[in-house]
Write a protein that holds these residues in place. Structure first.
Motif, mmCIF file in Angstrom:
data_model
loop_
_atom_site.group_PDB
_atom_site.id
_atom_site.type_symbol
_atom_site.label_atom_id
_atom_site.label_comp_id
_atom_site.label_asym_id
_atom_site.label_seq_id
_atom_site.Cartn_x
_atom_site.Cartn_y
_atom_site.Cartn_z
ATOM 1 N N THR A 196 0.797 -1.284 -0.167
ATOM 2 C CA THR A 196 -0.153 -0.116 0.060
ATOM 3 C C THR A 196 0.875 1.231 0.124
ATOM 4 O O THR A 196 0.600 2.200 -0.514
ATOM 5 C CB THR A 196 -1.035 0.122 1.394
ATOM 6 N N ALA A 197 1.860 1.313 0.791
ATOM 7 C CA ALA A 197 2.841 2.173 0.823
ATOM 8 C C ALA A 197 3.686 2.575 -0.398
ATOM 9 O O ALA A 197 3.634 3.667 -1.071
ATOM 10 C CB ALA A 197 3.970 2.120 1.899
ATOM 11 N N MET A 198 3.990 1.394 -1.349
ATOM 12 C CA MET A 198 4.582 1.588 -2.724
ATOM 13 C C MET A 198 3.598 2.178 -3.618
ATOM 14 O O MET A 198 4.037 3.064 -4.366
ATOM 15 C CB MET A 198 5.058 0.075 -2.870
ATOM 16 N N ARG A 199 2.344 1.474 -3.270
ATOM 17 C CA ARG A 199 1.396 2.103 -4.278
ATOM 18 C C ARG A 199 0.834 3.527 -4.195
ATOM 19 O O ARG A 199 0.642 4.346 -5.219
ATOM 20 C CB ARG A 199 -0.061 1.569 -3.919
ATOM 21 N N LYS A 200 1.478 4.206 -3.247
ATOM 22 C CA LYS A 200 1.367 5.804 -2.894
ATOM 23 C C LYS A 200 2.483 6.352 -3.379
ATOM 24 O O LYS A 200 2.893 7.577 -2.943
ATOM 25 C CB LYS A 200 0.868 5.981 -1.479
ATOM 26 N N GLY A 201 3.615 5.846 -3.929
ATOM 27 C CA GLY A 201 4.542 6.410 -4.224
ATOM 28 C C GLY A 201 5.965 6.290 -3.517
ATOM 29 O O GLY A 201 6.890 6.968 -3.678
ATOM 30 N N LEU A 202 5.710 5.544 -2.246
ATOM 31 C CA LEU A 202 7.080 5.446 -1.440
ATOM 32 C C LEU A 202 7.958 4.266 -1.935
ATOM 33 O O LEU A 202 7.408 3.263 -2.108
ATOM 34 C CB LEU A 202 6.565 5.135 0.001
ATOM 35 N N GLU A 203 9.152 4.571 -2.180
ATOM 36 C CA GLU A 203 10.122 3.383 -2.103
ATOM 37 C C GLU A 203 10.521 2.831 -0.666
ATOM 38 O O GLU A 203 10.356 3.692 0.207
ATOM 39 C CB GLU A 203 11.599 4.026 -2.894
ATOM 40 N N ILE A 204 10.450 1.615 -0.587
ATOM 41 C CA ILE A 204 10.402 0.965 0.683
ATOM 42 C C ILE A 204 11.756 0.082 1.095
ATOM 43 O O ILE A 204 12.287 -0.375 0.129
ATOM 44 C CB ILE A 204 9.348 0.089 1.052
ATOM 45 N N GLU A 205 12.354 0.269 2.264
ATOM 46 C CA GLU A 205 13.253 -0.573 2.513
ATOM 47 C C GLU A 205 12.606 -1.427 3.691
ATOM 48 O O GLU A 205 11.547 -0.886 4.393
ATOM 49 C CB GLU A 205 14.539 -0.048 3.192
ATOM 50 N N ALA A 206 12.852 -2.562 4.227
ATOM 51 C CA ALA A 206 12.236 -3.428 4.987
ATOM 52 C C ALA A 206 13.107 -3.894 6.103
ATOM 53 O O ALA A 206 14.381 -4.160 6.028
ATOM 54 C CB ALA A 206 11.550 -4.603 4.400
ATOM 55 N N VAL A 207 12.644 -3.843 7.454
ATOM 56 C CA VAL A 207 13.420 -4.380 8.598
ATOM 57 C C VAL A 207 12.797 -5.415 9.365
ATOM 58 O O VAL A 207 11.358 -5.275 9.505
ATOM 59 C CB VAL A 207 13.724 -3.012 9.343
ATOM 60 N N HIS A 208 13.433 -6.385 9.408
ATOM 61 C CA HIS A 208 12.912 -7.786 10.234
ATOM 62 C C HIS A 208 13.555 -8.296 11.313
ATOM 63 O O HIS A 208 14.886 -8.295 11.333
ATOM 64 C CB HIS A 208 12.541 -8.743 9.275
#
Length: 408
Positions: A196-208
């Motif tokens: 959903t964040a990517m759909r709004k134009g945000l590049e994401i990095e993920a932390v696990h």
């Protein structure tokens, strides 16, 4: 029948003003990136649109991939013909005859963007519609609820004839609105929040956060698979794997069972925020959905969220679980999310977790831990490993770049 073009309509970009050209250029670049497996395609940009010439590529395959590209509103397979009335009439008949299911009713819709064309929209409605009716006796006109809408798009470079309008992913092109850090667990919600964040134009990095040996390697592999699926939509996703065992164990030893989830999630936000600052991310993204579990009541989210200085985005906060599941099925993360491998969030879960924790009490516990908490947070950040995922799999493994640690 064989269509020769795909007409791609851009979504929210059409709301932009002076920056519109910049955004359309970015959108074209994202389309080309997504279509890298189809080098035969060629592209023409127009106002709020992209015309993709197939040059023999399979229209259905290309269209299927385009529906997952953020920033695309709708897509139509089209026939392109010259500004010749007979050619337009022939194309209109061919498109209608190829439509499935076979329609009983239709209506004409003409957009005459190029004013140099000799017939206006009303004239073309009659000239083409009457020709279709004469050559298709079983068809009749229904302007209110037709089975199919036969559309003509008259542009300077040609006339585009089509019926189908396929919904795209919508939103903005990836990266247009900056970068955020996604807290990615192995559950259903957080991958949907990332999408959903990517759909709004945000590049994401993920932390696990992993707590080996309390959690298995399969649990980490599961999260890597989820990051790979998100990379299908984003091209590549950096996944930061944080060792959380010592910090989690220390918190569990404080004999504050009802607050353990609150304390853990606050520590996770601290770590995620430091990683975000190093990566240039300007926000944190979580999969919280209001009232779903004890840590997602309004009281819990208030106390947990006060840890972060960066904006904390919760795109699923008002969604029901069934809504979230439907999206996860559509984007291809559901089957991986339900694999029975526990993550660190399922460890040390008390029978009665606090649903309305007291902020002063929580801050008092953290203050008493003092340097020990700071040291374990810093060690978790220092021990983080970064894996770069693409849609094809792991690209490379990176050590986190050194940087000055900051507390709060």
């Amino acid at each position: 029948m064989k269509f020769d073009y795909l007409l791609v309509r851009l979504g929210e970009l059409t709301l932009k003003g002076r920056n519109r050209g910049k955004f359309e250029s970015l959108m074209l670049g994202k389309i080309k990136q997504a279509m890298a497996d189809y080098p035969e395609l060629s592209y023409e940009s127009a106002f709020g649109r992209v015309y993709i010439k197939l040059n023999g590529a399979d229209a259905d395959r290309v269209l299927s991939r385009l529906t997952d590209v953020f920033g695309i509103w709708t897509i139509s397979p089209v026939l392109r013909v010259k500004h010749d009335l007979e050619d337009i009439r022939s194309a209109a008949l061919a498109v209608l005859e190829a439509h499935r299911p076979v329609p009983s009713t239709f209506k004409m819709s003409v957009k005459r963007a190029w004013k140099g064309f000799p017939h206006d929209s009303m004239e073309m409605n009659h000239l083409v519609g009457a020709h279709v009716l004469r050559n298709t006796p079983s068809l009749r006109v229904d302007v209110r609820e037709p089975d199919v809408e036969l559309r003509l798009d008259i542009q300077q470079q040609g006339v585009f004839v089509y019926c189908s309008v396929v919904p795209g992913a919508g939103g903005f092109p990836l990266g247009m609105n900056g970068k955020a850090m996604l807290l990615l667990s192995g559950g259903i919600d957080s991958p949907v929040a990332g999408w959903t964040a990517m759909r709004k134009g945000l590049e994401i990095e993920a932390v696990h956060f992993h707590s080996y040996p309390f959690t298995s390697e399969q649990a980490t592999d599961k999260v890597i698979a989820l990051a790979q699926r998100l990379a299908y939509y984003g091209g590549r996703v950096k996944l930061h794997l944080v060792p959380f065992t010592e910090l989690q164990t220390m918190l569990a030893q404080q004999k504050q069972d009802h607050l353990i989830i609150t304390l853990m999630r606050r520590s996770m936000l601290r770590i995620a925020e430091r990683l975000a600052e190093r990566s240039g991310a300007l926000a944190l993204v979580t999969g919280d959905s209001l009232g779903q579990v004890a840590s997602q009541t309004l009281g819990s989210m208030n106390v947990i969220g006060r840890t972060a200085q960066l904006p904390l985005l919760r795109p699923l906060v008002m969604m029901d679980k069934l809504e979230i599941i439907r999206i996860s099925e559509r984007i291809g993360t559901y089957e991986t999310s339900i694999l029975p491998f526990e993550d660190c969030c399922t460890l040390f879960v008390p029978k009665s977790p606090a649903t309305n924790p007291n902020l002063r009490v929580v801050e008092g516990i953290e203050h008493a831990l003092g340097e020990q908490l700071e040291r374990l947070v810093a060690e978790a950040v220092a021990g983080t490993e970064t894996v770069v995922m693409t849609a094809q799999g792991r690209e490379e493994k990176q050590a986190l770049p050194a940087a000055e640690d900051r507390w709060f």
